[in-house]
Design a protein around this motif. Structure first.
Motif, PDB file in Angstrom:
ATOM      1  N   ARG A  77      -1.515 -13.536  -4.364  1.00 43.24           N
ATOM      2  CA  ARG A  77      -0.668 -12.368  -4.082  1.00 43.24           C
ATOM      3  C   ARG A  77      -1.155 -11.147  -4.853  1.00 43.24           C
ATOM      4  O   ARG A  77      -1.147 -10.031  -4.333  1.00 43.24           O
ATOM      5  CB  ARG A  77       0.788 -12.677  -4.443  1.00 43.24           C
ATOM      6  CG  ARG A  77       1.509 -13.548  -3.429  1.00 43.24           C
ATOM      7  CD  ARG A  77       3.027 -13.429  -3.578  1.00 43.24           C
ATOM      8  NE  ARG A  77       3.475 -13.868  -4.892  1.00 43.24           N
ATOM      9  CZ  ARG A  77       3.852 -15.102  -5.168  1.00 43.24           C
ATOM     10  NH1 ARG A  77       3.824 -16.042  -4.229  1.00 43.24           N
ATOM     11  NH2 ARG A  77       4.259 -15.427  -6.385  1.00 43.24           N
TER      12      ARG A  77
ATOM     13  N   THR B  15      -9.384   5.424  -5.978  1.00 47.93           N
ATOM     14  CA  THR B  15      -8.054   4.820  -5.966  1.00 47.93           C
ATOM     15  C   THR B  15      -7.492   4.730  -7.378  1.00 47.93           C
ATOM     16  O   THR B  15      -6.324   5.066  -7.626  1.00 47.93           O
ATOM     17  CB  THR B  15      -8.107   3.418  -5.337  1.00 47.93           C
ATOM     18  OG1 THR B  15      -8.459   3.536  -3.955  1.00 47.93           O
ATOM     19  CG2 THR B  15      -6.762   2.719  -5.453  1.00 47.93           C
TER      20      THR B  15
ATOM     21  N   MET C 158      -5.997  -5.383  -2.999  1.00 52.64           N
ATOM     22  CA  MET C 158      -6.762  -4.993  -1.810  1.00 52.64           C
ATOM     23  C   MET C 158      -6.060  -3.901  -1.010  1.00 52.64           C
ATOM     24  O   MET C 158      -6.702  -3.119  -0.302  1.00 52.64           O
ATOM     25  CB  MET C 158      -6.981  -6.222  -0.922  1.00 52.64           C
ATOM     26  CG  MET C 158      -7.974  -7.229  -1.497  1.00 52.64           C
ATOM     27  SD  MET C 158      -8.052  -8.749  -0.514  1.00 52.64           S
ATOM     28  CE  MET C 158      -8.588  -8.095   1.069  1.00 52.64           C
ATOM     29  N   SER C 159      -4.727  -3.829  -1.141  1.00 52.65           N
ATOM     30  CA  SER C 159      -3.968  -2.835  -0.375  1.00 52.65           C
ATOM     31  C   SER C 159      -3.888  -1.482  -1.079  1.00 52.65           C
ATOM     32  O   SER C 159      -3.445  -0.495  -0.496  1.00 52.65           O
ATOM     33  CB  SER C 159      -2.543  -3.345  -0.122  1.00 52.65           C
ATOM     34  OG  SER C 159      -1.796  -3.384  -1.331  1.00 52.65           O
ATOM     35  N   LEU C 160      -4.295  -1.426  -2.350  1.00 51.66           N
ATOM     36  CA  LEU C 160      -4.214  -0.166  -3.094  1.00 51.66           C
ATOM     37  C   LEU C 160      -5.210   0.852  -2.556  1.00 51.66           C
ATOM     38  O   LEU C 160      -6.332   0.513  -2.198  1.00 51.66           O
ATOM     39  CB  LEU C 160      -4.492  -0.418  -4.582  1.00 51.66           C
ATOM     40  CG  LEU C 160      -3.478  -1.277  -5.330  1.00 51.66           C
ATOM     41  CD1 LEU C 160      -3.900  -1.445  -6.784  1.00 51.66           C
ATOM     42  CD2 LEU C 160      -2.084  -0.681  -5.258  1.00 51.66           C
ATOM     43  N   SER C 161      -4.758   2.108  -2.518  1.00 49.22           N
ATOM     44  CA  SER C 161      -5.592   3.197  -2.018  1.00 49.22           C
ATOM     45  C   SER C 161      -5.006   4.516  -2.502  1.00 49.22           C
ATOM     46  O   SER C 161      -3.885   4.544  -3.026  1.00 49.22           O
ATOM     47  CB  SER C 161      -5.626   3.181  -0.487  1.00 49.22           C
ATOM     48  OG  SER C 161      -4.345   3.516   0.029  1.00 49.22           O
TER      49      SER C 161
ATOM     50  N   LEU D 275      -4.099  -9.748  -3.069  1.00 52.43           N
ATOM     51  CA  LEU D 275      -3.691  -9.083  -1.822  1.00 52.43           C
ATOM     52  C   LEU D 275      -3.145  -7.687  -2.110  1.00 52.43           C
ATOM     53  O   LEU D 275      -3.454  -6.732  -1.394  1.00 52.43           O
ATOM     54  CB  LEU D 275      -2.635  -9.917  -1.089  1.00 52.43           C
ATOM     55  CG  LEU D 275      -3.141 -11.138  -0.329  1.00 52.43           C
ATOM     56  CD1 LEU D 275      -1.969 -11.948   0.218  1.00 52.43           C
ATOM     57  CD2 LEU D 275      -4.068 -10.715   0.814  1.00 52.43           C
ATOM     58  N   VAL D 276      -2.351  -7.576  -3.169  1.00 51.56           N
ATOM     59  CA  VAL D 276      -1.810  -6.263  -3.528  1.00 51.56           C
ATOM     60  C   VAL D 276      -2.944  -5.330  -3.949  1.00 51.56           C
ATOM     61  O   VAL D 276      -2.985  -4.157  -3.536  1.00 51.56           O
ATOM     62  CB  VAL D 276      -0.762  -6.390  -4.651  1.00 51.56           C
ATOM     63  CG1 VAL D 276      -0.356  -5.013  -5.164  1.00 51.56           C
ATOM     64  CG2 VAL D 276       0.461  -7.155  -4.163  1.00 51.56           C
TER      65      VAL D 276
ATOM     66  N   SER E 157      -1.591   4.913  -1.050  1.00 50.62           N
ATOM     67  CA  SER E 157      -0.521   4.186  -1.726  1.00 50.62           C
ATOM     68  C   SER E 157      -0.097   4.888  -3.009  1.00 50.62           C
ATOM     69  O   SER E 157       1.075   4.848  -3.396  1.00 50.62           O
ATOM     70  CB  SER E 157      -0.953   2.747  -2.032  1.00 50.62           C
ATOM     71  OG  SER E 157      -2.060   2.713  -2.918  1.00 50.62           O
TER      72      SER E 157
END
Length: 263
Positions: free
Chosen positions: A163, A6, A169-172, A166-167, A175
């Motif tokens: 927050r 990532t 954790m959403s990275l991939s 959370l952001v 994204s």
């Protein structure tokens, strides 16, 4: 933890977007006699009209009890969001191009000013909205992997820190690909808007500003619909991917003809 794949994907996407306006400017500058003033003007207009004036307008609308109540309606929010971006940026583009013409009336005989301005305007957006923000998240991801992120934000509210996590954790890699599509499409569209405005001014059109404001607002609808949570991000980005490809092809053809005509 943010995976190595990532981080590499985010770094590669960020480098591509960062290099895009610089490489394009250097490649096209001699062919179309682009002068630095045109690109610098595009950078200045985006910074002033999009990052200062437009944000000030949003701040006023959201802080005013009456207008903030109106914006609670999703339809009003979408229309306002699209029109605000179109109005602020296109007024800036129009005034900048009129200024270029007033300084050099013969500039209308060339296509280079619109291209230089578009690269500056779109490049500023790519860097300010894209590259700098993405670099920030890459730094946060590295700190998180080292276990030092919370220490760097020890004085920040817990909600803000949550927050950030959370952001992260959403990275991939997906994204990173979405980021690449969004920023590249936006860059191409900004050059397209600049070329269209310049062409209409060359034709002495009295409707250039109104037409570009409407066109920009229409292009901004998918983003506004996503912000209002009326469509998913993948749908909005799919629209911008298709639009970006169509505009890119049109621009290549347009400027190839211009180069062949020696303009």
């Amino acid at each position: 933890m943010v995976s190595v794949s990532t981080l590499l994907s985010l770094a590669l996407a960020t480098l591509i977007i960062a290099a895009m306006p610089i490489v394009l400017y250097k490649k096209l500058r001699p062919r179309f006699s682009i002068v630095p003033r045109e690109a610098i003007l595009g950078i200045a207009v985006f910074a002033l009209f999009a990052m200062v004036i437009e944000r000030a307008l949003h701040g006023f609308m959201l802080s005013n009890p009456l207008t903030s109540a109106w914006l609670m309606n999703p339809a009003v929010f979408v229309i306002y969001g699209a029109l605000a971006a179109g109005l602020c940026e296109e007024v800036g583009r129009f005034l900048a191009m009129k200024w270029l013409i007033s300084r050099e009336p013969g500039a209308l005989d060339r296509h280079g000013p619109a291209l230089g301005y578009g690269i500056g305007h779109g490049g500023a957006e790519a860097w300010i909205v894209g590259v700098l923000v993405q670099v920030q998240w890459i730094v946060y991801a590295v700190l998180a992997n080292r276990g030092t992120l919370d220490a760097h934000f020890e004085s920040a509210p817990l909600e803000a820190l949550a927050r950030i996590h959370l952001v992260l954790m959403s990275l991939s890699p997906v994204s990173a690909g979405i980021f690449l599509v969004e920023r590249a499409s936006a860059f191409v569209l900004q050059i397209g808007f600049s070329a269209l405005m310049w062409q209409m001014l060359r034709e002495r059109s009295r409707h250039a500003l109104a037409f570009l404001v409407a066109a920009h607002a229409l292009v901004g609808l998918p983003a506004a619909l996503f912000q209002a949570r009326l469509v998913p991000l993948i749908a909005a980005d799919a629209v911008y991917l298709v639009l970006g490809m169509i505009v890119a092809v049109a621009l290549v053809r347009y400027y190839r003809r211009a180069a062949a005509q020696g303009a």
